[in-house]
Design a protein around this motif. Structure first.
Motif, PDB file in Angstrom:
ATOM      1  N   PHE A 133      28.683  48.431  44.818  1.00 16.95           N
ATOM      2  CA  PHE A 133      29.539  47.872  45.856  1.00 16.95           C
ATOM      3  C   PHE A 133      28.924  46.586  46.405  1.00 16.95           C
ATOM      4  CE2 PHE A 133      30.603  52.351  45.690  1.00 16.95           C
ATOM      5  CZ  PHE A 133      31.988  52.309  45.683  1.00 16.95           C
ATOM      6  N   VAL A 134      29.737  45.528  46.420  1.00 16.78           N
ATOM      7  CA  VAL A 134      29.255  44.197  46.775  1.00 16.78           C
ATOM      8  C   VAL A 134      30.277  43.522  47.692  1.00 16.78           C
ATOM      9  CG1 VAL A 134      28.505  41.964  45.868  1.00 16.78           C
ATOM     10  CG2 VAL A 134      28.139  44.020  44.510  1.00 16.78           C
ATOM     11  N   ASP A 135      29.790  42.697  48.601  1.00 16.72           N
ATOM     12  CA  ASP A 135      30.669  41.868  49.429  1.00 16.72           C
ATOM     13  C   ASP A 135      31.248  40.775  48.522  1.00 16.72           C
ATOM     14  OD1 ASP A 135      31.912  40.125  51.156  1.00 16.72           O
ATOM     15  OD2 ASP A 135      30.219  39.943  52.535  1.00 16.72           O
ATOM     16  N   PHE A 136      32.555  40.818  48.288  1.00 19.32           N
ATOM     17  CA  PHE A 136      33.167  39.881  47.342  1.00 19.32           C
ATOM     18  C   PHE A 136      33.325  38.474  47.910  1.00 19.32           C
ATOM     19  CE2 PHE A 136      35.256  42.084  43.510  1.00 19.32           C
ATOM     20  CZ  PHE A 136      34.142  42.884  43.329  1.00 19.32           C
ATOM     21  N   ASP A 137      32.956  38.267  49.168  1.00 17.15           N
ATOM     22  CA  ASP A 137      32.880  36.905  49.680  1.00 17.15           C
ATOM     23  C   ASP A 137      31.580  36.219  49.253  1.00 17.15           C
ATOM     24  OD1 ASP A 137      35.334  36.757  50.875  1.00 17.15           O
ATOM     25  OD2 ASP A 137      34.625  37.366  52.856  1.00 17.15           O
ATOM     26  N   ASP A 138      30.639  37.015  48.748  1.00 16.31           N
ATOM     27  CA  ASP A 138      29.350  36.502  48.276  1.00 16.31           C
ATOM     28  C   ASP A 138      29.372  36.488  46.748  1.00 16.31           C
ATOM     29  OD1 ASP A 138      26.728  35.940  47.627  1.00 16.31           O
ATOM     30  OD2 ASP A 138      25.855  37.327  49.091  1.00 16.31           O
ATOM     31  N   LEU A 139      29.824  35.388  46.166  1.00 24.64           N
ATOM     32  CA  LEU A 139      29.989  35.317  44.718  1.00 24.64           C
ATOM     33  C   LEU A 139      28.664  35.459  43.984  1.00 24.64           C
ATOM     34  CD1 LEU A 139      32.667  32.482  44.361  1.00 24.64           C
ATOM     35  CD2 LEU A 139      32.996  34.955  44.471  1.00 24.64           C
ATOM     36  N   ASP A 140      27.585  34.963  44.569  1.00 21.87           N
ATOM     37  CA  ASP A 140      26.275  35.119  43.932  1.00 21.87           C
ATOM     38  C   ASP A 140      25.885  36.586  43.862  1.00 21.87           C
ATOM     39  OD1 ASP A 140      25.938  32.408  43.494  1.00 21.87           O
ATOM     40  OD2 ASP A 140      24.881  32.078  45.399  1.00 21.87           O
ATOM     41  N   ALA A 141      26.223  37.348  44.895  1.00 24.27           N
ATOM     42  CA  ALA A 141      25.923  38.784  44.892  1.00 24.27           C
ATOM     43  C   ALA A 141      26.746  39.502  43.825  1.00 24.27           C
ATOM     44  CB  ALA A 141      26.186  39.382  46.266  1.00 24.27           C
ATOM     45  N   VAL A 142      27.986  39.073  43.642  1.00 22.59           N
ATOM     46  CA  VAL A 142      28.827  39.672  42.600  1.00 22.59           C
ATOM     47  C   VAL A 142      28.219  39.387  41.229  1.00 22.59           C
ATOM     48  CG1 VAL A 142      31.123  39.720  41.548  1.00 22.59           C
ATOM     49  CG2 VAL A 142      30.897  39.462  44.026  1.00 22.59           C
ATOM     50  N   ARG A 143      27.826  38.145  41.009  1.00 20.29           N
ATOM     51  CA  ARG A 143      27.209  37.791  39.725  1.00 20.29           C
ATOM     52  C   ARG A 143      25.927  38.584  39.498  1.00 20.29           C
ATOM     53  NH1 ARG A 143      28.269  32.555  41.909  1.00 20.29           N
ATOM     54  NH2 ARG A 143      30.152  31.626  40.993  1.00 20.29           N
ATOM     55  N   ALA A 144      25.131  38.724  40.550  1.00 25.98           N
ATOM     56  CA  ALA A 144      23.849  39.427  40.416  1.00 25.98           C
ATOM     57  C   ALA A 144      24.042  40.909  40.133  1.00 25.98           C
ATOM     58  CB  ALA A 144      23.023  39.245  41.687  1.00 25.98           C
ATOM     59  N   ALA A 145      25.156  41.469  40.564  1.00 25.99           N
ATOM     60  CA  ALA A 145      25.408  42.901  40.359  1.00 25.99           C
ATOM     61  C   ALA A 145      25.813  43.218  38.927  1.00 25.99           C
ATOM     62  CB  ALA A 145      26.482  43.382  41.321  1.00 25.99           C
ATOM     63  N   ILE A 146      26.291  42.219  38.204  1.00 24.27           N
ATOM     64  CA  ILE A 146      26.744  42.429  36.826  1.00 24.27           C
ATOM     65  C   ILE A 146      25.537  42.548  35.901  1.00 24.27           C
ATOM     66  CG2 ILE A 146      27.990  41.377  34.899  1.00 24.27           C
ATOM     67  CD1 ILE A 146      29.741  39.952  37.027  1.00 24.27           C
ATOM     68  N   ASP A 147      25.536  43.594  35.069  1.00 28.38           N
ATOM     69  CA  ASP A 147      24.470  43.749  34.079  1.00 28.38           C
ATOM     70  C   ASP A 147      25.078  44.109  32.726  1.00 28.38           C
ATOM     71  OD1 ASP A 147      25.025  46.516  34.056  1.00 28.38           O
ATOM     72  OD2 ASP A 147      23.496  46.937  35.575  1.00 28.38           O
ATOM     73  N   GLU A 148      24.236  44.459  31.755  1.00 26.77           N
ATOM     74  CA  GLU A 148      24.715  44.736  30.402  1.00 26.77           C
ATOM     75  C   GLU A 148      25.620  45.952  30.327  1.00 26.77           C
ATOM     76  OE1 GLU A 148      24.404  42.986  27.475  1.00 26.77           O
ATOM     77  OE2 GLU A 148      23.779  41.466  28.930  1.00 26.77           O
ATOM     78  N   ASP A 149      25.545  46.812  31.338  1.00 28.15           N
ATOM     79  CA  ASP A 149      26.357  48.028  31.328  1.00 28.15           C
ATOM     80  C   ASP A 149      27.636  47.902  32.160  1.00 28.15           C
ATOM     81  OD1 ASP A 149      24.740  49.626  29.644  1.00 28.15           O
ATOM     82  OD2 ASP A 149      23.335  49.945  31.308  1.00 28.15           O
TER      83      ASP A 149
END
Length: 428
Positions: A133-149
């Protein structure tokens, strides 16, 4: 040969997917209350079961009434196909089902309906899936949450309960860069106010229980496929791109192209999960959609009036409606929801939790129910009901803090709605 006419939204909400019944000439879509369908012969039956021919086999998979509804919702959303199912929660699981697998995760917005937060944080663990779960106003946080899985990104167009509007264009850009599908829950907005596919969504899900039906009579869900995602671009989506053992090695994306997800949703999702919509529910929803634009116009008109009034009330601490100029998300309305910010929002009371509880007991016109999107005005205290299972920190992140009430503004006379809130606030 002349081109097919390009009908407007108001016309499509009445006619899309529906034709006069060939047997009787009935103008309204009949309720096909049947379990199974007679095959022409053995070859016809075999072709249907092998997905070599489109038709009706068994109502767990397809039903003519439900098929009209699926086509109508898909048309209004600008998608290539749709699948209807038993509820909005069923639609979410069915949307994820072809994408996920043990050890895989979905990146989700913190601003979601409490039941969705619980489904994603608790229930899907039983499948071996997980959610971040990520604050979608923080695009960098969304990108950082994405991984290979990571296999999908999930958000709501207009978030329940606070009416927060997601910057779909920005989130779609993150999803595209990562080669991931974006799933958007469009329940609170409906395709009249927002068409997420035009902003880059891969899949759109609905609880048809809410605004699409609009009368609080039946539950239902829908998944709309944009048809734009390349499921074969990587090895991340074998259910859609790799051979399917249950259909003798058929590859859904190779065989059905833009309709791969839709066919998989029926031939595998409904076949094995059994989250079927019944034809009577589809009939009620079809009738509701016929007046969708008219209702949404009034919902928005009334919500602006009620939210503006609440914002000036001395007992109200804040109002979250994005349609107000004071909202931090107001600038997104013109881009994401150009016809208005919807009829759903929250307001907080200065006297906190106990005052909220007292207020829901003091209203008369408002109905205190766990629903939204009805023609009637509805109210609930999320922290003690719909979001009760969340921690206080999760409640705050979701826009359902303990001092907050959620209202779904109906289509009654706006002056009467305001008068009911006024008398209730006077008693708190």
């Amino acid at each position: 040969m002349s081109e097919a006419p390009q009908y407007g939204f108001d016309t499509l909400q009445v006619h899309a997917g529906a034709r006069p019944d060939p047997a009787t000439g009935a103008r309204q879509t009949p309720i096909y209350q049947t379990t199974a369908y007679v095959f022409r012969d053995a070859d016809h039956a075999a072709a249907l079961f092998n997905l070599q021919e489109v038709g009706y086999i068994y109502s767990r998979l397809t039903n003519p009434t439900v098929a009209v509804l699926a086509e109508r919702i898909a048309t209004l959303e600008g998608g290539v196909g749709g699948v209807c199912c038993s509820s909005g929660h069923a639609a979410q699981i069915m949307a994820l089902f072809p994408l996920m697998g043990p050890g895989r995760n979905v990146v989700a917005s913190t601003r979601l309906y409490g039941g969705t937060v619980t489904q994603f944080s608790q229930t899907i663990k039983r499948f071996g899936w997980s959610a971040k779960f990520v604050d979608f106003d923080d695009l960098d946080a969304v990108r950082a949450a994405i991984d290979e899985d990571t296999r999908a990104i999930f958000c709501e167009a207009i978030a329940n309960p606070g009416g927060y509007i997601t910057d779909l264009d920005a989130i779609a850009g993150v999803a595209d860069a990562a080669g991931l599908p974006l799933i958007v829950d469009n329940t609170s907005a409906t395709p009249y106010l927002c068409r997420p596919i035009e902003h880059g969504a891969t899949l759109v899900v609905h609880s048809t229980t809410k605004y699409l039906t609009g009368n609080g009579t039946v539950t239902g869900g829908a998944i709309v496929d944009s048809g734009r995602f390349d499921w074969s671009a990587s090895d991340k989506f074998p259910s859609l791109a790799a051979p399917e053992p249950a259909y003798h090695g058929l590859k859904f994306h190779e065989t059905f192209g833009p309709l791969a997800f839709t066919f998989h949703g029926i031939a595998v999702g409904l076949r094995d999960l059994g989250m079927t919509m019944n034809p009577q529910a589809a009939h009620y929803t079809l009738m509701g959609i016929e007046t969708l634009s008219l209702r949404m116009q009034r919902h928005v008109e009334n919500a602006v009036k009620v939210a503006s009034w609440l914002e000036t009330h001395p007992k109200v601490a804040r109002v979250t409606y994005a349609g107000l100029p004071s909202s931090p998300w107001h600038e997104r309305v013109a881009r994401i929801c150009p016809k208005g910010a919807g009829g759903l929002f929250t307001f907080a009371l200065k006297d906190g939790y106990e005052a909220c509880v007292r207020l829901v007991g003091a209203v008369n016109l408002f109905s205190h129910v766990a629903n939204l999107g009805d023609t009637r005005s509805l109210i609930i205290h999320p922290a003690s009901t719909t979001h009760r299972q969340l921690s206080e920190a999760q409640q705050v992140a979701a826009g359902a803090a303990p001092d907050t009430l959620r209202v779904s503004i109906g289509i009654e006379d706006a002056a009467d709605i305001i008068a009911d809130l006024e008398q209730a606030l006077a008693r708190v």
